[in-house]
Design a protein around this motif. Structure first.
Motif, mmCIF file in Angstrom:
data_model
loop_
_atom_site.group_PDB
_atom_site.id
_atom_site.type_symbol
_atom_site.label_atom_id
_atom_site.label_comp_id
_atom_site.label_asym_id
_atom_site.label_seq_id
_atom_site.Cartn_x
_atom_site.Cartn_y
_atom_site.Cartn_z
ATOM 1 N N ALA A 1 15.658 8.366 3.614
ATOM 2 C CA ALA A 1 15.960 9.637 3.723
ATOM 3 C C ALA A 1 14.954 10.636 3.730
ATOM 4 C CB ALA A 1 17.027 10.022 2.524
ATOM 5 N N LEU A 2 13.589 10.299 3.662
ATOM 6 C CA LEU A 2 12.583 11.347 3.624
ATOM 7 C C LEU A 2 12.384 11.609 5.022
ATOM 8 C CD1 LEU A 2 10.400 12.340 1.566
ATOM 9 C CD2 LEU A 2 8.946 10.518 2.550
ATOM 10 N N LEU A 3 12.548 13.177 5.030
ATOM 11 C CA LEU A 3 12.324 13.643 6.636
ATOM 12 C C LEU A 3 10.771 14.031 6.929
ATOM 13 C CD1 LEU A 3 15.066 16.157 6.183
ATOM 14 C CD2 LEU A 3 15.252 13.907 7.674
ATOM 15 N N ARG A 4 10.197 14.365 5.774
ATOM 16 C CA ARG A 4 8.603 14.316 6.210
ATOM 17 C C ARG A 4 7.862 14.151 4.735
ATOM 18 N NH1 ARG A 4 6.620 20.138 5.865
ATOM 19 N NH2 ARG A 4 8.137 21.116 4.330
ATOM 20 N N ILE A 5 6.562 13.703 4.760
ATOM 21 C CA ILE A 5 5.714 13.802 3.640
ATOM 22 C C ILE A 5 4.658 14.866 3.760
ATOM 23 C CG2 ILE A 5 3.902 12.407 2.729
ATOM 24 C CD1 ILE A 5 5.125 9.990 4.078
ATOM 25 N N GLU A 6 4.808 15.515 2.423
ATOM 26 C CA GLU A 6 3.811 16.651 2.339
ATOM 27 C C GLU A 6 2.398 16.249 2.107
ATOM 28 O OE1 GLU A 6 4.507 19.820 2.573
ATOM 29 O OE2 GLU A 6 6.665 19.580 2.976
ATOM 30 N N VAL B 1 3.809 2.171 -15.518
ATOM 31 C CA VAL B 1 4.950 1.625 -14.534
ATOM 32 C C VAL B 1 4.842 0.058 -14.606
ATOM 33 C CG1 VAL B 1 5.605 1.354 -12.134
ATOM 34 C CG2 VAL B 1 4.799 3.564 -12.891
ATOM 35 N N SER B 2 6.056 -0.504 -14.792
ATOM 36 C CA SER B 2 5.963 -1.925 -14.989
ATOM 37 C C SER B 2 6.482 -2.457 -13.661
ATOM 38 C CB SER B 2 7.009 -2.504 -15.865
ATOM 39 O OG SER B 2 8.296 -1.861 -15.921
ATOM 40 N N ARG B 3 7.556 -1.851 -12.725
ATOM 41 C CA ARG B 3 7.795 -2.206 -11.524
ATOM 42 C C ARG B 3 7.886 -1.104 -10.602
ATOM 43 N NH1 ARG B 3 10.114 -7.240 -10.841
ATOM 44 N NH2 ARG B 3 10.242 -8.544 -12.618
ATOM 45 N N TYR B 4 7.472 -1.477 -9.283
ATOM 46 C CA TYR B 4 7.449 -0.300 -8.146
ATOM 47 C C TYR B 4 8.326 -0.881 -7.005
ATOM 48 C CZ TYR B 4 5.158 3.293 -5.480
ATOM 49 O OH TYR B 4 4.673 4.211 -4.571
ATOM 50 N N ALA B 5 9.142 -0.425 -6.469
ATOM 51 C CA ALA B 5 10.041 -0.919 -5.501
ATOM 52 C C ALA B 5 9.939 0.225 -4.437
ATOM 53 C CB ALA B 5 11.442 -1.372 -5.651
ATOM 54 N N VAL B 6 9.589 0.021 -3.205
ATOM 55 C CA VAL B 6 9.789 1.055 -2.055
ATOM 56 C C VAL B 6 10.370 0.517 -0.993
ATOM 57 C CG1 VAL B 6 8.289 2.246 -0.510
ATOM 58 C CG2 VAL B 6 7.373 1.546 -2.658
ATOM 59 N N ILE B 7 11.464 1.355 -0.331
ATOM 60 C CA ILE B 7 12.432 1.026 0.485
ATOM 61 C C ILE B 7 11.890 1.644 1.781
ATOM 62 C CG2 ILE B 7 14.652 1.086 1.423
ATOM 63 C CD1 ILE B 7 15.513 1.107 -1.468
ATOM 64 N N ASP B 8 11.684 0.852 2.785
ATOM 65 C CA ASP B 8 11.384 1.482 4.046
ATOM 66 C C ASP B 8 10.059 2.558 4.105
ATOM 67 O OD1 ASP B 8 11.831 1.160 7.028
ATOM 68 O OD2 ASP B 8 13.142 3.158 6.841
ATOM 69 N N PRO B 9 9.146 2.021 3.592
ATOM 70 C CA PRO B 9 7.745 2.964 3.730
ATOM 71 C C PRO B 9 7.121 3.056 5.062
ATOM 72 C CG PRO B 9 7.225 0.942 2.787
ATOM 73 C CD PRO B 9 8.893 0.837 2.985
ATOM 74 N N PRO B 10 6.669 4.118 5.337
ATOM 75 C CA PRO B 10 5.378 3.928 6.562
ATOM 76 C C PRO B 10 4.750 2.667 6.710
ATOM 77 C CG PRO B 10 5.600 6.185 5.612
ATOM 78 C CD PRO B 10 6.387 5.134 4.721
#
Length: 93
Positions: A23-28, A48-57
């Motif tokens: 849902a990210l439209l743009r990155i600052e 941070v123990s866990r780090y999940a990223v959905i659909d990153p560039p």
């Protein structure tokens, strides 16, 4: 986002992070250069123990996969259609 993470680090011993880029439209670009962002990046190594990223560039996904091998954070990248798997990964103990 950095202020939100720093606030969580102030209150909690362990933080699990899930970033959803769908849902990210743009990155600052300046957001990563702020003092708050730098502070959050360093604090995340201990908090941070866990780090999940959905659909990153693509570049971010590559960086996360590499970082998972060298930093003490369990990080994983998930395709856009695998949000459920990302949540399951975050919820693991």
């Amino acid at each position: 986002m950095a202020d939100t993470l720093n606030s969580a680090f102030d209150r909690l011993e362990e933080v699990k992070v899930l970033l959803d880029f769908r849902a990210l439209l743009r990155i600052e670009p300046d957001a990563m250069a702020s003092l708050s962002a730098t502070k959050a990046q360093f604090r995340s190594l201990a908090n941070v123990s866990r780090y999940a990223v959905i659909d990153p560039p693509d570049a971010a996904g590559t960086m996360i996969r590499l970082a998972d091998k060298i930093i003490p954070v369990d990080a994983e990248v998930f395709a856009a259609g695998n949000a459920r798997s990302a949540w399951q990964f975050i919820e693991q103990r």
